[in-house]
Each structure stands twice: as C-alpha cells, then as structure tokens.
Design a protein around this motif. Structure first.
Motif, PDB file in Angstrom:
ATOM      1  N   ALA A 264      52.100 -23.963  30.360  1.00 15.33           N
ATOM      2  CA  ALA A 264      52.898 -24.239  31.553  1.00 15.33           C
ATOM      3  C   ALA A 264      52.278 -25.406  32.311  1.00 15.33           C
ATOM      4  N   ASP A 265      53.032 -25.933  33.254  1.00 11.43           N
ATOM      5  CA  ASP A 265      52.511 -26.972  34.136  1.00 11.43           C
ATOM      6  C   ASP A 265      51.546 -26.335  35.130  1.00 11.43           C
TER       7      ASP A 265
ATOM      8  N   GLU B 142      40.189 -29.022  38.969  1.00 13.40           N
ATOM      9  CA  GLU B 142      39.669 -28.997  37.596  1.00 13.40           C
ATOM     10  C   GLU B 142      40.629 -28.273  36.670  1.00 13.40           C
ATOM     11  N   GLN B 143      41.230 -27.186  37.157  1.00 13.88           N
ATOM     12  CA  GLN B 143      42.195 -26.453  36.343  1.00 13.88           C
ATOM     13  C   GLN B 143      43.449 -27.287  36.116  1.00 13.88           C
ATOM     14  N   SER B 144      43.890 -28.002  37.132  1.00 16.92           N
ATOM     15  CA  SER B 144      45.065 -28.862  36.980  1.00 16.92           C
ATOM     16  C   SER B 144      44.807 -29.969  35.958  1.00 16.92           C
ATOM     17  N   ALA B 145      43.624 -30.567  36.030  1.00 13.90           N
ATOM     18  CA  ALA B 145      43.273 -31.614  35.067  1.00 13.90           C
ATOM     19  C   ALA B 145      43.207 -31.039  33.656  1.00 13.90           C
ATOM     20  N   LEU B 146      42.652 -29.848  33.529  1.00 15.40           N
ATOM     21  CA  LEU B 146      42.561 -29.199  32.221  1.00 15.40           C
ATOM     22  C   LEU B 146      43.945 -28.931  31.651  1.00 15.40           C
ATOM     23  N   LEU B 147      44.853 -28.449  32.470  1.00 18.63           N
ATOM     24  CA  LEU B 147      46.210 -28.164  31.998  1.00 18.63           C
ATOM     25  C   LEU B 147      46.957 -29.446  31.631  1.00 18.63           C
TER      26      LEU B 147
END
Length: 136
Positions: free
Chosen positions: A59-60, A68-73
């Motif tokens: 998912a987005d 960091e989680q957003s960059a990982l996703l």
C-alpha cells in the motif's frame, strides 16, 4: 652515484578554525542526528527477516507513518532485499528490521523468500535448447 634528495613539503598556511556558534541558533543542518532508539521506538519482538529477504510494499504510505517508514514504502514498490533497503536509506540493518516488523504487523509490506536457483540446470531444458540450436 648518489640518489636524488627528496625535500619535504611544508603546508602554506594552517586552516582557519571553524566559526564559533553562539546561542541557540541551530538550523536544520546543524542539529545532531536523531538517535536510533527514537526511530525504532520501544524494543519489541522482531520478525525473522534475513538480509536477502525480499520486501514489497502492499500500500501507499499512510499520513501517520514516520518519515523513515514512508521512505521505505516508497522505495519498495519493486521487490528489494533488506540489505538494499538498508543501503538506500542509509540506516543500520537492525533499525531496518524493526521498521519492517512494524510495517509487516500493519500489513503494509509483504516479505518474500528470495528466489533460489537450482545448482544444476534441468537436463530436459538443456536438451531442448541443444536441439533447437541444431535445427538452426
């Protein structure tokens, strides 16, 4: 015959000392980096993830996700190994595994076993290739 004499080079000038910072005038670039335990939160049980485990985003990134989680996703739209993720995000493997454990729990990423190649090619496949080449 005597060997040539070498002369030592002397530095022209000493580099000037860095300017002193006065007061709490810190900009975003001057702040010390965040401690790793702040990024990972409380110490919890980690998922059994190897360096070669492939990670794919399902998912987005949600609005409530950490940077960091957003960059990982974002970088895991295509399958990447945990080692590649660590290198791209410039984070230690231990921090990446904690972040991935949180994302796996939230079902935002999927972990896949790496593709294992056979030690030897299938004999029937090699024979089919050989016959195809002979017909050319």
């Amino acid at each position: 015959m005597t060997p040539p004499q070498r002369r030592r080079r002397k530095p022209k000038q000493e580099p000037p000392p860095p300017p002193a910072v006065e007061g709490p005038q810190e900009s975003a670039g001057d702040r010390p980096p965040e401690r790793l335990y702040i990024l990972t939160g409380e110490d919890c049980e980690r998922a059994p993830i190897d360096l070669v485990t492939l990670i794919v985003a399902r998912a987005d990134p949600p609005h409530s996700a950490a940077p960091e989680q957003s960059a990982l996703l974002r970088i895991c739209q295509a399958p990447l190994s945990v080692a590649e993720i660590s290198a791209y995000l410039n984070l230690p493997i231990s921090v990446v595994t904690v972040l991935l454990t949180e994302l796996l729990t939230a079902e935002l990423v999927q972990a896949r076993a790496p593709v294992v190649r056979q030690a030897r090619a299938d004999r029937s496949l090699l024979e089919a290739v050989m016959h195809g080449l002979q017909k050319l």
